[in-house]
Design a protein around this motif. Structure first.
Motif, PDB file in Angstrom:
ATOM      1  N   ARG A  14      42.525  42.671  37.608  1.00 18.74           N
ATOM      2  CA  ARG A  14      43.847  42.024  37.557  1.00 18.74           C
ATOM      3  C   ARG A  14      43.705  40.558  37.182  1.00 18.74           C
ATOM      4  NH1 ARG A  14      45.028  45.608  41.912  1.00 18.74           N
ATOM      5  NH2 ARG A  14      44.359  44.083  43.433  1.00 18.74           N
ATOM      6  N   LYS A  17      43.095  40.202  33.298  1.00 18.83           N
ATOM      7  CA  LYS A  17      43.960  41.022  32.455  1.00 18.83           C
ATOM      8  C   LYS A  17      44.193  40.398  31.087  1.00 18.83           C
ATOM      9  CE  LYS A  17      46.974  43.591  34.393  1.00 18.83           C
ATOM     10  NZ  LYS A  17      48.124  44.146  35.103  1.00 18.83           N
ATOM     11  N   GLY A  18      44.397  39.092  31.033  1.00 22.68           N
ATOM     12  CA  GLY A  18      44.606  38.433  29.743  1.00 22.68           C
ATOM     13  C   GLY A  18      43.396  38.549  28.837  1.00 22.68           C
ATOM     14  N   VAL A  19      42.215  38.380  29.393  1.00 21.88           N
ATOM     15  CA  VAL A  19      40.974  38.519  28.616  1.00 21.88           C
ATOM     16  C   VAL A  19      40.840  39.947  28.105  1.00 21.88           C
ATOM     17  CG1 VAL A  19      38.453  38.466  28.769  1.00 21.88           C
ATOM     18  CG2 VAL A  19      39.793  36.662  29.833  1.00 21.88           C
ATOM     19  N   GLN A  21      43.166  42.156  27.479  1.00 22.38           N
ATOM     20  CA  GLN A  21      44.158  42.454  26.452  1.00 22.38           C
ATOM     21  C   GLN A  21      43.902  41.701  25.162  1.00 22.38           C
ATOM     22  OE1 GLN A  21      47.805  41.631  28.546  1.00 22.38           O
ATOM     23  NE2 GLN A  21      47.870  43.692  29.421  1.00 22.38           N
ATOM     24  N   HIS A  22      43.292  40.528  25.254  1.00 22.76           N
ATOM     25  CA  HIS A  22      43.073  39.705  24.061  1.00 22.76           C
ATOM     26  C   HIS A  22      41.725  39.983  23.404  1.00 22.76           C
ATOM     27  CE1 HIS A  22      41.972  35.984  21.874  1.00 22.76           C
ATOM     28  NE2 HIS A  22      43.232  36.053  21.500  1.00 22.76           N
ATOM     29  N   ASP A  23      40.654  40.077  24.192  1.00 20.22           N
ATOM     30  CA  ASP A  23      39.299  40.134  23.641  1.00 20.22           C
ATOM     31  C   ASP A  23      38.656  41.517  23.659  1.00 20.22           C
ATOM     32  OD1 ASP A  23      39.298  37.387  23.127  1.00 20.22           O
ATOM     33  OD2 ASP A  23      38.671  36.952  25.171  1.00 20.22           O
ATOM     34  N   GLU A  47      48.305  49.147  30.617  1.00 23.38           N
ATOM     35  CA  GLU A  47      47.681  47.943  30.046  1.00 23.38           C
ATOM     36  C   GLU A  47      46.260  48.213  29.553  1.00 23.38           C
ATOM     37  OE1 GLU A  47      50.894  46.861  32.756  1.00 23.38           O
ATOM     38  OE2 GLU A  47      49.037  47.907  33.191  1.00 23.38           O
TER      39      GLU A  47
END
Length: 78
Positions: A14, A17-19, A21-23, A47
């Motif tokens: 959690r 999560k940004g990493v 989804q991006h990388d 996700e």
């Protein structure tokens, strides 16, 4: 990313999560059955649906649509 969080994998995922989804980094982790109630909903969430999920077994990698807990083979590669 190799994770060995002894039950805190859900919180770690959690938090990144940004990493994820991006990388799209590869993840390798152990799913301990007694903690599966927290981690499995995260790993099988929409996700992370674009990740392919491989159960690491003695015979090699076995792809599954969703992750699950196993006492015999606990390791997963996403």
């Amino acid at each position: 990313i190799k994770m060995d969080c002894e039950g805190a994998e859900a919180a770690a995922i959690r938090g990144m999560k940004g990493v994820l989804q991006h990388d799209w980094p590869h993840l390798i982790m152990e799913i301990i059955p007694r903690f599966d109630g927290e981690i499995l909903p995260v790993l099988n969430s929409p996700e992370l649906a674009r990740y392919r999920k491989f159960h690491v077994t003695d015979e090699g990698l076995v792809e599954h649509e969703k992750c699950f807990a196993s006492y015999e083979n606990r390791d997963w590669l996403l």
